[in-house]
Motif scaffolding. Structure first.
Motif, PDB file in Angstrom:
ATOM      1  N   ILE A   1      17.432  80.366  43.372  1.00 23.06           N
ATOM      2  CA  ILE A   1      17.781  81.731  43.766  1.00 23.06           C
ATOM      3  C   ILE A   1      19.239  81.795  44.181  1.00 23.06           C
ATOM      4  CG2 ILE A   1      17.418  83.485  45.553  1.00 23.06           C
ATOM      5  CD1 ILE A   1      14.459  82.823  45.478  1.00 23.06           C
ATOM      6  N   PHE A   2      19.670  80.883  45.015  1.00 23.35           N
ATOM      7  CA  PHE A   2      21.071  80.897  45.453  1.00 23.35           C
ATOM      8  C   PHE A   2      22.020  80.620  44.287  1.00 23.35           C
ATOM      9  CE2 PHE A   2      19.162  80.132  49.704  1.00 23.35           C
ATOM     10  CZ  PHE A   2      19.799  81.143  50.402  1.00 23.35           C
ATOM     11  N   THR A   3      21.626  79.726  43.379  1.00 22.81           N
ATOM     12  CA  THR A   3      22.480  79.415  42.235  1.00 22.81           C
ATOM     13  C   THR A   3      22.598  80.602  41.295  1.00 22.81           C
ATOM     14  OG1 THR A   3      21.936  77.059  42.386  1.00 22.81           O
ATOM     15  CG2 THR A   3      22.783  77.853  40.282  1.00 22.81           C
TER      16      THR A   3
ATOM     17  N   ASP B   1      27.267  82.216  52.491  1.00 24.09           N
ATOM     18  CA  ASP B   1      28.134  83.294  52.013  1.00 24.09           C
ATOM     19  C   ASP B   1      27.326  84.328  51.229  1.00 24.09           C
ATOM     20  OD1 ASP B   1      30.372  82.126  53.138  1.00 24.09           O
ATOM     21  OD2 ASP B   1      31.095  81.255  51.252  1.00 24.09           O
ATOM     22  N   VAL B   2      26.359  83.854  50.428  1.00 26.40           N
ATOM     23  CA  VAL B   2      25.490  84.777  49.691  1.00 26.40           C
ATOM     24  C   VAL B   2      24.704  85.652  50.671  1.00 26.40           C
ATOM     25  CG1 VAL B   2      23.463  84.928  48.199  1.00 26.40           C
ATOM     26  CG2 VAL B   2      25.302  83.320  47.643  1.00 26.40           C
TER      27      VAL B   2
ATOM     28  N   VAL C   1      27.112  77.490  43.913  1.00 21.39           N
ATOM     29  CA  VAL C   1      26.121  76.767  44.705  1.00 21.39           C
ATOM     30  C   VAL C   1      25.553  75.616  43.887  1.00 21.39           C
ATOM     31  CG1 VAL C   1      23.841  76.919  45.772  1.00 21.39           C
ATOM     32  CG2 VAL C   1      25.515  78.732  46.162  1.00 21.39           C
ATOM     33  N   GLY C   2      25.170  75.901  42.648  1.00 23.40           N
ATOM     34  CA  GLY C   2      24.641  74.855  41.784  1.00 23.40           C
ATOM     35  C   GLY C   2      25.653  73.753  41.539  1.00 23.40           C
ATOM     36  N   ASP C   3      26.926  74.133  41.382  1.00 22.20           N
ATOM     37  CA  ASP C   3      27.964  73.118  41.179  1.00 22.20           C
ATOM     38  C   ASP C   3      28.063  72.196  42.399  1.00 22.20           C
ATOM     39  OD1 ASP C   3      28.533  74.284  38.738  1.00 22.20           O
ATOM     40  OD2 ASP C   3      30.210  75.481  39.509  1.00 22.20           O
ATOM     41  N   ALA C   4      28.016  72.790  43.601  1.00 22.07           N
ATOM     42  CA  ALA C   4      28.102  71.982  44.825  1.00 22.07           C
ATOM     43  C   ALA C   4      26.916  71.041  44.946  1.00 22.07           C
ATOM     44  CB  ALA C   4      28.197  72.893  46.043  1.00 22.07           C
ATOM     45  N   LEU C   5      25.712  71.532  44.598  1.00 23.65           N
ATOM     46  CA  LEU C   5      24.530  70.667  44.661  1.00 23.65           C
ATOM     47  C   LEU C   5      24.627  69.546  43.629  1.00 23.65           C
ATOM     48  CD1 LEU C   5      21.769  73.393  45.107  1.00 23.65           C
ATOM     49  CD2 LEU C   5      22.528  71.750  46.840  1.00 23.65           C
TER      50      LEU C   5
END
Length: 342
Positions: A40-42, A66-67, A48-52
């Motif tokens: 959901i966040f990605t 931030d979201v 977000v997905g890149d950071a994970l």
């Protein structure tokens, strides 16, 4: 008494509501750094997905919040002066490339909401009883590399400005009273309540973190009065809407997932019986409390106006319970008729 319950497929960051239009918010957002909500966040922010993927927990944590921050800005916009917001959230633990750590969602959300001008009030710890003997994560019986398990969530409470003022002597305020003994339990900072048993299909279960009806029902009873409007900007399967029906308040619910909102249609069919059951339980519990009080030689000082029992304070005399008589689906949600519980 009649109430309306509007349900919208939409985004909590862009609420379909005018400024200062709701008196209470009761919600539980997706929890940052809990894996079931990563997608959901990605979807809302690919960074977000890149950071994970990079194993950078600190950056993912900040980006997820931030979201949510845009939703908190909207919440502050629509909450009426003196209105209350109650946010149920759990902290997270997780191992990424930067190692195992705890992510304090409750602290970050408190900072974000106060930055938007809301005033933090004392919060509540919701402890979920468990029979598990495994009260640790880690390496068995020897120190130092084990950690406590998280067995609680936070119910954060905020107010928009100064205390709300209601017209003196208003019937809706005194009919909405809670009992003296309920006040002493509900306004404790520790609630021990079991979590919600999920009965939805597996696909929906993976996208929902529903809390038990008791939690929004208590919060609605504590922080609103009849004819108020309750908002849940992360409605999910609609527990807040159902609680508002049972408590005799109006409501507005918003969620991005239309499948979750569709599940609400099945749940509201239980509203008449749930509301009568809750009212009976509260009335019976109070009658039992009166008997125990008298057995201890402590006679309550007042008589209730609508019921055949005594109450402990003057403010409780006009308390009145309403049950759902009928629920009618409308284009925007539901229209509910309530009848007094005698």
């Amino acid at each position: 008494m009649e109430t309306t319950h509007r349900v919208h497929t939409g985004d909590a960051r862009d609420l379909p509501l005018p400024d200062d239009s709701v008196e209470l918010v009761v919600t539980s957002p997706p929890y940052p750094m809990i894996e079931m909500w990563d997608d959901i966040f990605t979807d809302l922010d690919p960074a977000v997905g890149d950071a994970l993927d990079d194993g950078d927990g600190d950056r993912a944590f900040a980006l997820m919040h931030d979201v949510l921050d845009a939703a908190w800005a909207e919440l502050a916009r629509v909450l009426a002066p003196g209105g209350i917001a109650c946010i149920n959230v759990g902290d997270a633990t997780r191992s990424l490339d930067d190692g195992f750590r705890s992510y304090p969602n409750h602290a970050e959300i408190t900072d974000r909401l106060t930055d938007h001008g809301l005033r933090a009030l004392p919060d509540i710890l919701w402890r979920k009883p468990t029979n598990s003997g495994a009260k640790f994560m880690g390496s068995g019986m020897v120190p130092p590399n084990a950690y406590p398990t998280l067995e609680h969530e936070h119910i954060l409470v905020f107010r928009n400005g100064e205390r709300r003022r209601l017209e003196p002597g208003a019937d809706r305020r005194y009919e909405s009273a809670y009992f003296w003994e309920e006040r002493n339990e509900w306004f404790s900072d520790l609630w021990e309540l079991p979590g919600e048993t999920q009965t939805m299909d597996d696909g929906l279960r993976d996208r929902s973190g529903a809390f038990p009806l008791t939690i929004p029902y208590r919060l609605i009873s504590m922080f609103s009065v009849y004819d108020d409007t309750v908002l849940d900007p992360f409605l999910g399967t609609g527990t807040t809407t159902l609680a508002a029906m049972v408590a005799g308040r109006h409501s507005v619910g918003v969620d991005r997932d239309p499948d979750l909102l569709a599940a609400l249609d099945r749940r509201v069919a239980d509203a008449p019986e749930r509301s009568r059951s809750v009212a009976r339980e509260r009335l019976d519990a109070h009658r039992e409390w009166v008997e125990r009080r008298r057995a201890d030689g402590k006679e309550p000082g007042y008589e209730a106006e609508h019921y055949d029992f005594a109450v402990n304070t003057k403010q409780e005399r006009r308390v009145r319970f309403y049950a759902v008589e009928s629920v009618e689906a409308t284009d925007e949600g539901f229209h509910v008729v309530h009848e007094p519980v005698e």
